[in-house]
Design a protein around this motif. Structure first.
Motif, PDB file in Angstrom:
ATOM      1  N   LYS A 163      -0.208   6.816   4.243  1.00 34.18           N
ATOM      2  CA  LYS A 163      -0.156   7.190   2.649  1.00 34.18           C
ATOM      3  C   LYS A 163       0.874   8.345   2.874  1.00 34.18           C
ATOM      4  O   LYS A 163       1.600   8.726   1.655  1.00 34.18           O
ATOM      5  CB  LYS A 163      -1.403   7.775   2.155  1.00 34.18           C
TER       6      LYS A 163
ATOM      7  N   ARG B 110       0.728  -0.975  -0.014  1.00 25.16           N
ATOM      8  CA  ARG B 110       0.066   0.164   0.015  1.00 25.16           C
ATOM      9  C   ARG B 110       0.911   1.208  -0.017  1.00 25.16           C
ATOM     10  O   ARG B 110       0.544   2.375  -0.698  1.00 25.16           O
ATOM     11  CB  ARG B 110      -0.882   0.041   1.226  1.00 25.16           C
TER      12      ARG B 110
ATOM     13  N   SER C 243       0.939   4.172  -2.923  1.00 21.04           N
ATOM     14  CA  SER C 243       0.525   5.404  -2.479  1.00 21.04           C
ATOM     15  C   SER C 243       1.869   6.512  -2.940  1.00 21.04           C
ATOM     16  O   SER C 243       1.605   7.535  -2.697  1.00 21.04           O
ATOM     17  CB  SER C 243       0.273   5.746  -0.999  1.00 21.04           C
TER      18      SER C 243
END
Length: 655
Positions: A133, A43, A47
């Motif tokens: 993020k 992830r 991001s």
């Protein structure tokens, strides 16, 4: 959960180095790396987090940070007892205890002073942004993202500059909605690595949740007592009590039919925006369309406003039809005729009613809908209902202005602010819209670096021109429009969460044409009459089969596409009767024509709307490739994810 013996920093660092250097070559998580850590690495990479960075971002604006802590005042109060109890045990333990909000920004921190000082080097301090993020895998951001406790040790962190730390985070849940509203985290050097750290933060999170629930219960009881002691306590049957945040705490005397139609009246639901700043006249205008407030009574505790009692009556019999409410008068000093929003489907009636309420309430409005649904007409409707007939209406398309110029366009500039600046400077759109409506179209395309300035202008009701320090007060009603899902844009890091909540005090969902039923027939008649008056010929009429086909069609280009179809009939037909054979091929889905793949055929038989052309091309490619979507993507020159997204957008099925 790994223990000291199962974790190898050398193995983990080696796996991390291989992943950040060649992520596409790593199909599955390395054996020595926990699955939840590897998923977070993925992830983080997706991001766009820079694995080589040395510290987190930080909220430097003192006013912004103060407002953030104020918004989380209840969470901070609930955490204070647990933090106070644990603080003496942390002072010499090389450990700090952190409270972060629902965006991963640290709002409180206690513990060993030396560790607190060391944390400043990586912005593990008040105002530090530890969302996944922003800074990749870490106890705060990963717990916030997954909604589960997260333990991240040393080289398990995604960002290199944080790998000298160990952290364990546990999410804090809202006692009403069970949504994640914050994280409690224990951080320090790798020497504090212990499995029971997770149990400690989980226990602290539960203690905070219990304190929050107790706060709500005490507040509910106190507000009920305040209400019953008031002159209104026994005078009305239908009543809803809300706290200062606008959340429903109590209700009584409401009809079952009303409760079925107005789910927003459920206890625990956020019925209204924060009451602070809303007048008694504003509150009724923000209620669901199916209810009406007969009165509003502020509820005070120790002399301070802590909530409100809303006395309601069923409004179902008072609803007006859309046709009676959607006339839009011409703007002052603009050569234009009266406009109209056509449609009487339930979703359109609701949307029109919300727009009229928005004009009466002095709040920012977000209009959301697909391309071509007529969002600007709703902005115009809000403007046309303002008390001042001469209030300016200033539209700005954020997607049509380059990122370098949009700041000057919105806020204006002084003489000499940049090369090419006109002599004497120039007022921006905010100043031009003073005492009126500023309509920001495609607000999802506004550059992220400009969004804090827009937020500040809305909160302070003032702007500064580029290149000068003069504060200029502005009174602007903001109407923002977008066809994007701004919540998804927030997750991608393209849109600020605080700006989203500021512009979306009232959100109007304009339904797509495919969800409006017989509105299609009303629009056919409306556009036929319009173009007949323009051309001096009789209005178009449609056969039953033609209408059936038009009602079945998904209308990817929405009202704009339908308007183009009718205009095309008026231009090319010699008579005024439209049969099924006159319809464009994308409506009839006649894909068996041997020339169907020719661009001339697609353009020649299409309504001319860009969305419908694109949808037609995708349908034809799917037929030509027998549903093989990999080949379809190759033929169209787009990626498969893009193809899937466009198929979903245009409601195209594989077969």
């Amino acid at each position: 959960m790994p223990d000291n013996s199962s974790y190898s920093d050398d193995d983990t660092r080696d796996a991390w180095e291989r992943f950040v250097s060649s992520p596409k070559d790593v199909d599955k998580g390395p054996a020595k790396v926990r699955e939840e850590i590897f998923d977070s690495w993925r992830r983080s990479m997706d991001s766009g987090v820079d694995a080589s960075r040395q510290s987190a971002n930080k909220v430097y604006d003192e006013n912004e940070f103060f407002l953030r802590r104020e918004r989380n005042a209840a969470l901070r109060r609930a955490a204070s007892a647990a933090f106070k109890r644990l603080e003496p045990h942390l002072k010499e333990a090389k450990t700090i205890l952190i409270l972060a909000d629902d965006q991963g920004v640290i709002i409180d921190a206690i513990g060993d002073r030396r560790v607190l000082d060391e944390g400043q080097e990586i912005h593990l301090e008040l105002g530090g942004d530890w969302s996944e993020k922003a800074i990749g895998t870490n106890g705060i951001g990963t717990a916030l993202k997954t909604g589960r406790p997260a333990y991240v040790h040393a080289s398990e962190h995604f960002v290199e500059g944080v790998q000298a730390w160990t952290c364990a985070g546990a999410p804090i849940l809202d006692p009403f909605t069970q949504a994640v509203i914050g994280v409690v985290d224990l951080s320090g050097p790798p020497q504090i690595f212990r499995q029971h750290n997770v149990a400690l933060v989980m226990a602290a999170a539960r203690e905070i949740e219990i304190a929050l629930a107790e706060q709500k219960q005490v507040e509910r009881t106190q507000l009920l007592e305040a209400f019953l002691m008031s002159d209104y306590g026994r005078a009305h049957d239908g009543v809803v009590l809300v706290d200062q945040t606008g959340r429903v705490l109590f209700r009584r005397g409401l009809a079952d039919d009303l409760l079925r139609r107005a789910k927003e009246l459920t206890v625990g639901h956020k019925l209204l925006p924060k009451l602070e700043g809303l007048s008694d006249q504003d509150i009724p205008k923000l209620l669901p369309l199916s209810v009406e407030a007969k009165g509003v009574e502020r509820l005070k505790l120790e002399g301070v406003d802590r909530g409100a009692a809303l006395f309601l009556r069923d409004k179902s019999t008072l609803q007006r039809k859309a046709g009676e409410t959607c006339k839009i008068k011409p703007r002052a000093n603009v050569a234009e005729g009266q406009s109209q929003i056509v449609g009487s489907s339930p979703k359109m009636v609701d949307a029109i009613g919300l727009a009229e309420r928005a004009a009466q309430a002095n709040v920012s409005v977000l209009i959301h809908g697909e391309t071509g649904v007529g969002k600007e007409l709703f902005a115009r409707l809000i403007h046309s209902r303002l008390p001042n007939d001469k209030a300016p209406y200033v539209p700005v398309n954020c997607a049509a202005i380059s990122g370098d110029l949009i700041g000057a366009e919105l806020f204006g500039y002084s003489e000499g602010a940049f090369t090419g600046a006109v002599r004497g400077g120039r007022a921006g759109k905010f100043e031009q819209a003073n005492h009126g409506v500023l309509c920001l179209d495609e607000i999802g395309d506004m550059p992220i670096e400009l969004q804090p300035y827009l937020l500040r202008a809305l909160e302070q009701r003032a702007i500064y021109r580029m290149g000068e320090n003069v504060r200029r007060s502005v009174d602007v009603r903001l109407v923002a429009m977008t066809n994007r899902d701004l919540r998804q844009e927030i997750e991608k890091g393209h849109f600020r969460r605080d700006l989203f909540y500021r512009i979306g005090v009232m959100t109007i969902e304009v339904p797509p044409l495919r969800d409006r039923g017989n509105d299609i027939v009303e629009l056919l008649e409306h556009f036929s009459q319009h173009y007949a008056e323009e051309s001096g010929r009789p209005p178009m009429t449609f056969s039953d089969k033609a209408i059936e086909s038009l009602l079945r069609y998904q209308w990817p280009g929405n009202v704009r596409e339908l308007r183009n179809v009718v205009q095309r009939f008026c231009l090319i037909k010699t008579d005024s009767f439209v049969t099924e054979r006159d319809l464009p091929p994308e409506i009839l889905e006649e894909f068996d024509n041997e020339d169907a793949d020719a661009l001339e055929h697609i353009l020649g038989g299409n309504s001319g709307d860009l969305e419908s052309i694109e949808a037609s091309a995708i349908r034809r490619a799917i037929i030509a490739e027998d549903g093989n979507l990999t080949k379809v993507a190759q033929v169209l020159g787009i990626s498969r994810p893009t193809l899937y997204r466009k198929m979903k957008r245009y409601h195209i099925r594989k077969f």
